[in-house]
Design an enzyme around this catalytic site. Structure first.
Site, PDB file in Angstrom:
ATOM      1  N   LYS A  10       2.692  -2.978   2.640  1.00 60.27           N
ATOM      2  CA  LYS A  10       2.756  -1.640   2.021  1.00 60.27           C
ATOM      3  C   LYS A  10       3.341  -0.597   2.973  1.00 60.27           C
ATOM      4  CE  LYS A  10      -1.268  -0.360   0.666  1.00 60.27           C
ATOM      5  NZ  LYS A  10      -1.713   0.279   1.926  1.00 60.27           N
ATOM      6  N   PHE A  52      -5.212  -0.005   0.914  1.00 58.76           N
ATOM      7  CA  PHE A  52      -5.577  -1.172   0.098  1.00 58.76           C
ATOM      8  C   PHE A  52      -4.811  -1.187  -1.221  1.00 58.76           C
ATOM      9  CE2 PHE A  52      -9.844  -1.005   2.483  1.00 58.76           C
ATOM     10  CZ  PHE A  52      -9.378  -1.849   3.484  1.00 58.76           C
ATOM     11  N   ALA A  87     -10.325   3.237   3.408  1.00 61.94           N
ATOM     12  CA  ALA A  87      -9.895   3.290   2.013  1.00 61.94           C
ATOM     13  C   ALA A  87     -10.978   2.825   1.046  1.00 61.94           C
ATOM     14  CB  ALA A  87      -8.644   2.451   1.817  1.00 61.94           C
ATOM     15  N   ARG A 103      -0.778   7.351   7.496  1.00 58.28           N
ATOM     16  CA  ARG A 103      -2.073   7.456   8.171  1.00 58.28           C
ATOM     17  C   ARG A 103      -1.939   7.024   9.630  1.00 58.28           C
ATOM     18  NH1 ARG A 103      -5.439   3.392   4.917  1.00 58.28           N
ATOM     19  NH2 ARG A 103      -3.390   2.428   4.796  1.00 58.28           N
ATOM     20  N   THR A 159       5.185  -1.117   5.584  1.00 58.36           N
ATOM     21  CA  THR A 159       6.570  -1.492   5.859  1.00 58.36           C
ATOM     22  C   THR A 159       7.494  -1.009   4.744  1.00 58.36           C
ATOM     23  OG1 THR A 159       5.830  -3.446   7.094  1.00 58.36           O
ATOM     24  CG2 THR A 159       8.116  -3.445   6.314  1.00 58.36           C
ATOM     25  N   LYS A 194      -6.608  -6.973  11.942  1.00 60.47           N
ATOM     26  CA  LYS A 194      -5.763  -6.422  10.883  1.00 60.47           C
ATOM     27  C   LYS A 194      -4.432  -5.899  11.397  1.00 60.47           C
ATOM     28  CE  LYS A 194      -5.900  -2.996   7.128  1.00 60.47           C
ATOM     29  NZ  LYS A 194      -4.787  -2.153   7.571  1.00 60.47           N
ATOM     30  N   TRP A 226      11.834  -5.255   5.784  1.00 63.82           N
ATOM     31  CA  TRP A 226      11.292  -5.856   7.013  1.00 63.82           C
ATOM     32  C   TRP A 226      12.414  -6.510   7.811  1.00 63.82           C
ATOM     33  CZ3 TRP A 226      11.078 -10.941   8.848  1.00 63.82           C
ATOM     34  CH2 TRP A 226      10.224 -11.155   9.939  1.00 63.82           C
ATOM     35  N   PHE A 249       9.931 -12.505   0.949  1.00 65.93           N
ATOM     36  CA  PHE A 249       9.763 -13.412   2.087  1.00 65.93           C
ATOM     37  C   PHE A 249      10.824 -14.497   2.008  1.00 65.93           C
ATOM     38  CE2 PHE A 249       5.895 -11.176   2.369  1.00 65.93           C
ATOM     39  CZ  PHE A 249       5.227 -11.503   3.539  1.00 65.93           C
TER      40      PHE A 249
END
Length: 556
Positions: free
Chosen positions: A71, A301, A273, A94, A73, A105, A409, A381
């Protein structure tokens, strides 16, 4: 491909004063924190209060999985792509917490070729905001225990102190502790505990305050305990809100940095979150809206937590009107929601995808309830098959939603041009008719019922006896007419993390209800939400190091 930190360390950053100049800020508007980061003055927002806001784009996601969704990224990549299309854009994100950085994480600075930099600074101490929040929080805790020790004129019931100490690190041993041991000189022994800094109400207050004065007024309203007669005791009864606010005088100012492609990025605040509302600060978002034609922001999230709270809490208080929502999904994550184990997610599986994609369908349905146009970003991906990618696109089209194959990415802004085009098209052709989901003046149970049924797809809500009593107490003291912040697992639409996809025939169980009175919302806890995480068996900290020349290695 290089690691995230190798990519970040090879970036050609502009001096931050140049980034500031590009969005209309002069040297009086900023305070430098080194060469590549700065604080933005609150006077900027005040001085531009009559200027029309730019367009507000929210990036959210399906329910997160171990497969990853990307998210942050996509948020960074979309901002870079809009800039590449010659749009005046500012990204609003954030701040990362040290706990996840050293745990499992990771940070919140994007990844690959869609990152904010200087990555090491942002993910570590940054400009000291987290430390200021920690200090302000713990000053109030110290004042509570000092009041007990000095005679307890407020008759605080030490069994009902509800405000906890915090630190910005994952340390499970501090979840439950006893303080005041060692005899009379050390105060009264009592049970206490620590939360991680981002779970502090001070963090939530920082992110919802609209000025230094508002910050102080919100600090004063914090419910810290109940007295021996059962009446609430607030921070202003201890008279330390002024001291707490002066500790936050710099932390309340937004931080300006840049992306790998020199797009301006304001990074400020980072509440949990689930236990809080999971968005960057209102001041940061409003500042970005005044400085740009397009602001790209994110919420924590999945859309059932982050987006719901962004709309129902942040937009309500900030009078924000979002123009478009991007929902991030991946083939891998949707297959996980369809029952595929993590180690075989690379194997094409249309059957599992067709089951798991219902989670995306529900999140699209949820956003539409707020009247905001939706675009889906399929974060690609290398292992995704063409058949799987086309399946998602066809599914979205059937729901009347455009889907964009996104490769930021790997390719940076070039990989987000199609997404930028579809977002601009959605903003131009679809009018946002934003509305919140419920009236905050409703009874607590009515508000909980609406969120559970409309957003989660639950049949309703059940309450354990303690929660029933807490609701009655909040209503008695007129602390109930506030928005609701439901704390639940991020992994499922339900409160059971094992129920993936789009579960049905379930109820959520509320086990505790408490008020974050300074922040301005009621927290309803479901399931087992940790406010002080623990480190994993192999913490990320074990692979990190610093060389003799000061260069950092192993940070993602």
């Amino acid at each position: 491909m290089k690691s995230d930190i190798e990519i970040a360390q090879s970036a050609k950053m502009e001096p931050i004063y140049k980034i500031a100049e590009n969005i209309g800020l002069n040297e009086d508007d900023i305070d430098l924190y080194g060469k590549y980061k700065c604080k933005v003055s609150l006077d900027v927002l005040n001085g531009k209060k009559d200027k029309a806001d730019g367009k507000l784009i929210l990036v959210t996601a399906i329910n997160p999985t171990p497969a990853g969704e990307g998210k942050s990224t996509v948020t960074v990549g979309l901002g870079d792509a809009l800039k590449k299309k010659k749009k005046n854009v500012v990204i609003a994100l954030r701040e990362p917490s040290l706990g996840p950085v050293f745990g499992i994480k990771g940070g919140a600075a994007g990844g690959g070729y869609a990152q904010v930099v200087p990555m090491e600074d942002i993910n570590l101490h940054f400009t000291g905001d987290m430390h200021a929040i920690t200090s302000a929080n713990n000053l109030l805790c110290a004042a509570i225990d000092n009041h007990l020790h000095q005679g307890n004129l407020l008759k605080i019931d030490q069994r009902r102190i509800v405000f906890k100490r915090v630190m910005d690190m994952n340390d499970r041993s501090l979840r439950g502790i006893v303080v005041g041991l060692g005899g009379k000189v050390n105060g009264f022994p009592r049970e206490d505990g620590f939360m991680i800094t981002v779970a502090s109400e001070i963090m939530a207050i920082l992110c919802l305050a609209n000025s230094l004065t508002d910050l102080k007024e919100r600090m004063a309203k914090i419910l810290v305990a109940y007295d021996l007669d059962g009446n609430p005791v607030y921070c202003n009864d201890l008279n330390v809100q002024g001291a707490m606010t002066l500790l936050m005088k710099d932390a309340i100012r937004p931080n300006l940095v840049q992306t790998l492609e020199n797009t301006p990025a304001i990074i400020h605040g980072g509440p949990f979150a689930n236990i809080a509302h999971g968005c960057n600060s209102l001041i940061a978002t409003k500042t970005a809206l005044k400085l740009s034609d397009y602001t790209v922001t994110e919420a924590g999230f999945g859309a059932d937590l982050g987006a719901e709270k962004f709309f129902d809490i942040k937009c309500r208080y900030g009078k924000l009107n979002p123009d478009c929502t991007v929902i991030v999904a991946t083939v891998r994550a949707l297959k996980h929601h369809g029952g595929v184990k993590k180690d075989v997610l690379s194997v094409p599986n249309i059957d599992a995808l067709s089951k798991g994609i219902e989670n995306l369908g529900k999140q699209i349905e949820n956003i539409k309830k707020y009247g905001v146009p939706v675009v889906v970003a399929i974060n690609k991906f290398l292992t995704d098959s063409d058949e799987e990618l086309k399946f998602i696109e066809h599914y979205c089209n059937k729901l009347g939603v455009k889907a964009s194959l996104t490769e930021v990415w790997e390719k940076g802004s070039e990989g987000g041009i199609d997404l930028a085009d579809k977002v601009l098209e959605a903003i131009d052709k679809q009018v946002s008719n934003f509305k919140v989901l419920y009236d905050e003046k409703l009874m607590i149970k009515e508000k909980l019922d609406i969120i559970a049924k409309e957003i989660y797809g639950a049949d309703g809500v059940t309450y354990i006896a303690a929660a029933e009593k807490q609701i009655a107490e909040l209503e008695k003291f007129k602390l109930d007419k506030l928005p609701i912040c439901i704390a639940k697992t991020q992994y499922s639409l339900s409160d059971n993390p094992s129920l993936l996809g789009r579960p049905s025939n379930f109820k959520i169980t509320v086990r505790e209800v408490r008020v974050s009175n300074g922040a301005g919302f009621i927290v309803a806890l479901t399931g087992n939400v940790m406010t002080m995480p623990g480190l994993p068996k192999k913490p990320a900290a074990e692979r990190m190091d610093i060389n003799e020349d000061g260069s950092i290695v192993g940070l993602f």
